[in-house]
Scaffold this motif. Structure first.
Motif, mmCIF file in Angstrom:
data_model
loop_
_atom_site.group_PDB
_atom_site.id
_atom_site.type_symbol
_atom_site.label_atom_id
_atom_site.label_comp_id
_atom_site.label_asym_id
_atom_site.label_seq_id
_atom_site.Cartn_x
_atom_site.Cartn_y
_atom_site.Cartn_z
ATOM 1 N N ASP A 270 0.826 -1.206 0.000
ATOM 2 C CA ASP A 270 0.000 0.000 0.000
ATOM 3 C C ASP A 270 0.864 1.262 0.000
ATOM 4 O O ASP A 270 0.529 2.261 -0.648
ATOM 5 N N GLY A 271 1.981 1.219 0.733
ATOM 6 C CA GLY A 271 2.844 2.395 0.801
ATOM 7 C C GLY A 271 3.407 2.785 -0.552
ATOM 8 O O GLY A 271 3.554 3.975 -0.845
ATOM 9 N N MET A 272 3.714 1.804 -1.387
ATOM 10 C CA MET A 272 4.235 2.110 -2.716
ATOM 11 C C MET A 272 3.144 2.727 -3.596
ATOM 12 O O MET A 272 3.413 3.630 -4.394
ATOM 13 N N ILE A 273 1.921 2.249 -3.430
ATOM 14 C CA ILE A 273 0.813 2.834 -4.186
ATOM 15 C C ILE A 273 0.619 4.289 -3.786
ATOM 16 O O ILE A 273 0.427 5.169 -4.631
ATOM 17 N N LEU B 265 -9.226 4.376 -2.387
ATOM 18 C CA LEU B 265 -8.495 4.538 -3.640
ATOM 19 C C LEU B 265 -7.316 3.562 -3.697
ATOM 20 O O LEU B 265 -7.061 2.946 -4.735
ATOM 21 N N VAL B 266 -6.601 3.420 -2.590
ATOM 22 C CA VAL B 266 -5.490 2.464 -2.548
ATOM 23 C C VAL B 266 -5.990 1.058 -2.866
ATOM 24 O O VAL B 266 -5.397 0.327 -3.664
ATOM 25 N N ALA B 267 -7.108 0.677 -2.255
ATOM 26 C CA ALA B 267 -7.682 -0.649 -2.503
ATOM 27 C C ALA B 267 -8.093 -0.799 -3.962
ATOM 28 O O ALA B 267 -7.899 -1.862 -4.575
ATOM 29 N N GLY B 268 -8.641 0.271 -4.539
ATOM 30 C CA GLY B 268 -9.054 0.224 -5.936
ATOM 31 C C GLY B 268 -7.875 0.058 -6.874
ATOM 32 O O GLY B 268 -7.951 -0.681 -7.864
ATOM 33 N N VAL B 269 -6.778 0.743 -6.574
ATOM 34 C CA VAL B 269 -5.582 0.627 -7.411
ATOM 35 C C VAL B 269 -4.975 -0.771 -7.272
ATOM 36 O O VAL B 269 -4.461 -1.331 -8.245
ATOM 37 N N GLN B 270 -5.043 -1.357 -6.075
ATOM 38 C CA GLN B 270 -4.543 -2.715 -5.877
ATOM 39 C C GLN B 270 -5.257 -3.693 -6.798
ATOM 40 O O GLN B 270 -4.692 -4.720 -7.194
ATOM 41 N N GLY B 271 -6.492 -3.400 -7.136
ATOM 42 C CA GLY B 271 -7.268 -4.298 -7.977
ATOM 43 C C GLY B 271 -6.937 -4.235 -9.449
ATOM 44 O O GLY B 271 -7.451 -5.039 -10.241
ATOM 45 N N ILE B 272 -6.106 -3.276 -9.853
ATOM 46 C CA ILE B 272 -5.749 -3.126 -11.271
ATOM 47 C C ILE B 272 -4.515 -3.972 -11.570
ATOM 48 O O ILE B 272 -3.490 -3.833 -10.913
ATOM 49 N N THR B 273 -4.606 -4.842 -12.550
ATOM 50 C CA THR B 273 -3.454 -5.655 -12.908
ATOM 51 C C THR B 273 -2.497 -4.866 -13.794
ATOM 52 O O THR B 273 -2.883 -3.894 -14.459
ATOM 53 N N TYR B 274 -1.249 -5.290 -13.799
ATOM 54 C CA TYR B 274 -0.243 -4.644 -14.649
ATOM 55 C C TYR B 274 -0.660 -4.711 -16.117
ATOM 56 O O TYR B 274 -0.548 -3.733 -16.857
ATOM 57 N N ARG B 275 -1.139 -5.863 -16.513
ATOM 58 C CA ARG B 275 -1.525 -6.048 -17.917
ATOM 59 C C ARG B 275 -2.657 -5.100 -18.308
ATOM 60 O O ARG B 275 -2.638 -4.491 -19.380
ATOM 61 N N THR B 276 -3.658 -4.999 -17.435
ATOM 62 C CA THR B 276 -4.770 -4.083 -17.713
ATOM 63 C C THR B 276 -4.287 -2.649 -17.826
ATOM 64 O O THR B 276 -4.674 -1.920 -18.757
ATOM 65 N N PHE B 277 -3.428 -2.232 -16.900
ATOM 66 C CA PHE B 277 -2.958 -0.858 -16.919
ATOM 67 C C PHE B 277 -2.204 -0.553 -18.202
ATOM 68 O O PHE B 277 -2.395 0.514 -18.810
ATOM 69 N N ARG B 278 -1.342 -1.459 -18.639
ATOM 70 C CA ARG B 278 -0.605 -1.240 -19.887
ATOM 71 C C ARG B 278 -1.563 -1.158 -21.077
ATOM 72 O O ARG B 278 -1.371 -0.344 -21.982
ATOM 73 N N LYS B 279 -2.600 -1.994 -21.073
ATOM 74 C CA LYS B 279 -3.576 -1.956 -22.164
ATOM 75 C C LYS B 279 -4.325 -0.630 -22.184
ATOM 76 O O LYS B 279 -4.591 -0.062 -23.254
ATOM 77 N N VAL B 280 -4.677 -0.133 -20.994
ATOM 78 C CA VAL B 280 -5.375 1.158 -20.917
ATOM 79 C C VAL B 280 -4.486 2.269 -21.455
ATOM 80 O O VAL B 280 -4.937 3.134 -22.227
ATOM 81 N N LEU B 281 -3.210 2.264 -21.072
ATOM 82 C CA LEU B 281 -2.291 3.295 -21.555
ATOM 83 C C LEU B 281 -2.147 3.244 -23.078
ATOM 84 O O LEU B 281 -2.122 4.288 -23.743
ATOM 85 N N ARG B 282 -2.051 2.043 -23.630
ATOM 86 C CA ARG B 282 -1.945 1.929 -25.094
ATOM 87 C C ARG B 282 -3.207 2.440 -25.773
ATOM 88 O O ARG B 282 -3.140 3.106 -26.820
ATOM 89 N N ALA B 283 -4.365 2.126 -25.184
ATOM 90 C CA ALA B 283 -5.629 2.593 -25.767
ATOM 91 C C ALA B 283 -5.718 4.115 -25.736
ATOM 92 O O ALA B 283 -6.169 4.752 -26.703
ATOM 93 N N ASN B 284 -5.272 4.716 -24.634
ATOM 94 C CA ASN B 284 -5.274 6.172 -24.547
ATOM 95 C C ASN B 284 -4.352 6.777 -25.602
ATOM 96 O O ASN B 284 -4.693 7.785 -26.237
ATOM 97 N N GLY B 285 -3.160 6.180 -25.761
ATOM 98 C CA GLY B 285 -2.219 6.673 -26.759
ATOM 99 C C GLY B 285 -2.788 6.600 -28.163
ATOM 100 O O GLY B 285 -2.607 7.518 -28.969
ATOM 101 N N ALA B 286 -3.496 5.510 -28.453
ATOM 102 C CA ALA B 286 -4.096 5.366 -29.784
ATOM 103 C C ALA B 286 -5.156 6.437 -30.024
ATOM 104 O O ALA B 286 -5.284 6.973 -31.133
ATOM 105 N N TYR B 287 -5.923 6.737 -28.979
ATOM 106 C CA TYR B 287 -6.967 7.757 -29.106
ATOM 107 C C TYR B 287 -6.359 9.120 -29.418
ATOM 108 O O TYR B 287 -6.853 9.860 -30.289
#
Length: 284
Positions: A153-156, A174-196
Motif C-alpha cells: 500500500d505504501g508504494m501505491i 483509492l489504494v484498494a481500488g488501485v490494488q485491484g488493477i493488474t499490470y496487464r490491464t494498466f498497460r492496455k489502458v495506456l496503449r488505448a489512450n495513446g491510440a486515441y
C-alpha cells in the motif's frame, strides 16, 4: 431530495450514485490507474447539490476486466449506463484520461452530454512530460511487472503522490481500488489512450463535435504529468474555458478538492461559459 449513497454493479462496472435525485446529473470518470474513489474528497460537496454518478471504469477498482479498453468502447459502456439510469444531458467530468472517455462519449452520444469538464486532461501526446522515477520503476521493463504484483500500500501511495505537488491524503478506498488493477490491464489502458490521442488530439475532437457543448478545462499550474502551458490549446475550442489552479499538480480532486469542486458546481449551475471566473490561476 437528498439520498444515501447507493452502490450497484451496472453495465460491467461498479457504480456509486449519491446526492439529490432530480438535481442536475453529474457523471465523474477517473483516470488511468485509479478508481471512482479518486473523487472521494469532493463527493460531499458535489452530492449536496447534484445527482452524482461515479464509476469504476472496466478493470479498475471493483470493476472486472473487459475484452477491450479502447476509449470508444469505454464510452459505449458509460453511454449504456446513462441509458439504463435514464439520464440525459448530463454534465460529464473526467480526470486525466477520464477526460478522453468523456470526450468520446460526447462524440458518440451527444444526446447524453450537456457539458464537459476536463481536469488535468492532456490535449495531445506532445504535451506529455517525463514520468517520475517511481512510476517508471512500476511501469517499465524489466522490473515493472514484478514490482506491480508485489507493491505494498505504501508504494501505491507514493505512486499517487508522485504526480501531486502538494501532500495529499490518499483515501484507503483509492489504494484498494488501485490494488485491484493488474499490470496487464494498466498497460492496455495506456496503449488505448495513446491510440486515441494519436488518431486526433482532444481540442480538435472537441471543436469537431456534431453538437458543441460548453467545456471547462481545469489544470494545475504545476502539473508534473502534462505541460501546464498545453492547457491553453483548449482555448481554441468554441465554448471552452480554461481555469488554472495555482500550486496544484496533476491531482486537483485530491490536492484542491474544494476549489475544484466549486469550479465544477459553478460551471454546471451556469450551464457553461458564464462562470464569472477568470482564466488566471485560481488561488487555493
Amino acid at each position: 431530495m437528498a439520498t444515501a449513497e447507493e452502490s450497484r454493479f451496472m453495465q460491467g462496472m461498479q457504480v456509486i450514485r449519491e446526492g439529490r435525485r432530480g438535481a442536475p446529473p453529474l457523471v465523474l470518470l477517473h483516470g488511468s490507474g485509479a478508481s471512482g474513489a479518486a473523487w472521494g474528497p469532493m463527493s460531499a460537496l458535489l452530492s449536496a447539490q447534484r445527482d452524482v454518478v461515479r464509476v469504476d471504469l472496466p478493470g479498475c477498482g471493483k470493476s472486472p476486466s473487459a475484452p477491450t479498453y479502447a476509449v470508444s468502447a469505454q464510452a459505449d459502456r458509460v453511454a449504456a449506463l446513462l441509458d439504463e439510469l435514464g439520464l440525459r444531458r448530463a454534465a460529464v467530468a473526467g480526470h486525466s484520461s477520464g477526460g478522453y472517455v468523456a470526450t468520446a462519449l460526447a462524440e458518440q452520444r451527444p444526446d447524453l452530454v450537456g457539458s464537459l469538464a476536463l481536469i488535468s486532461t492532456g490535449p495531445g501526446l506532445d504535451a506529455l512530460l517525463p514520468e517520475p522515477f517511481v512510476l517508471r520503476a512500476l511501469l517499465g521493463p524489466p522490473f515493472g511487472p514484478l514490482l506491480w504484483a508485489l507493491r505494498p500500500d505504501g508504494m501505491i501511495r507514493k505512486g499517487v503522490q508522485a504526480t501531486a505537488v502538494r501532500p495529499v491524503d490518499v483515501p484507503d478506498e483509492l489504494v484498494a481500488g488501485v490494488q485491484g488493477i493488474t499490470y496487464r490491464t494498466f498497460r492496455k489502458v495506456l496503449r488505448a489512450n495513446g491510440a486515441y490521442l494519436t488518431a486526433r488530439n482532444v481540442p480538435e475532437r472537441l471543436a469537431a463535435l456534431s453538437e458543441p457543448v460548453p467545456v471547462l478545462v481545469v489544470f494545475g499550474d504545476a502539473d508534473p504529468r502534462w505541460d501546464p502551458a498545453s492547457a491553453r490549446r483548449y482555448e481554441k475550442v468554441p465554448g471552452a474555458r480554461v481555469e488554472m489552479l495555482a500550486g496544484v499538480g496533476h491531482l486537483p480532486p485530491l490536492e484542491a478538492p474544494e476549489a475544484t469542486g466549486e469550479l465544477l458546481l459553478a460551471f454546471t449551475a451556469a450551464g457553461g461559459p458564464g462562470l464569472g471566473l477568470g482564466s488566471a490561476p485560481v488561488a487555493t
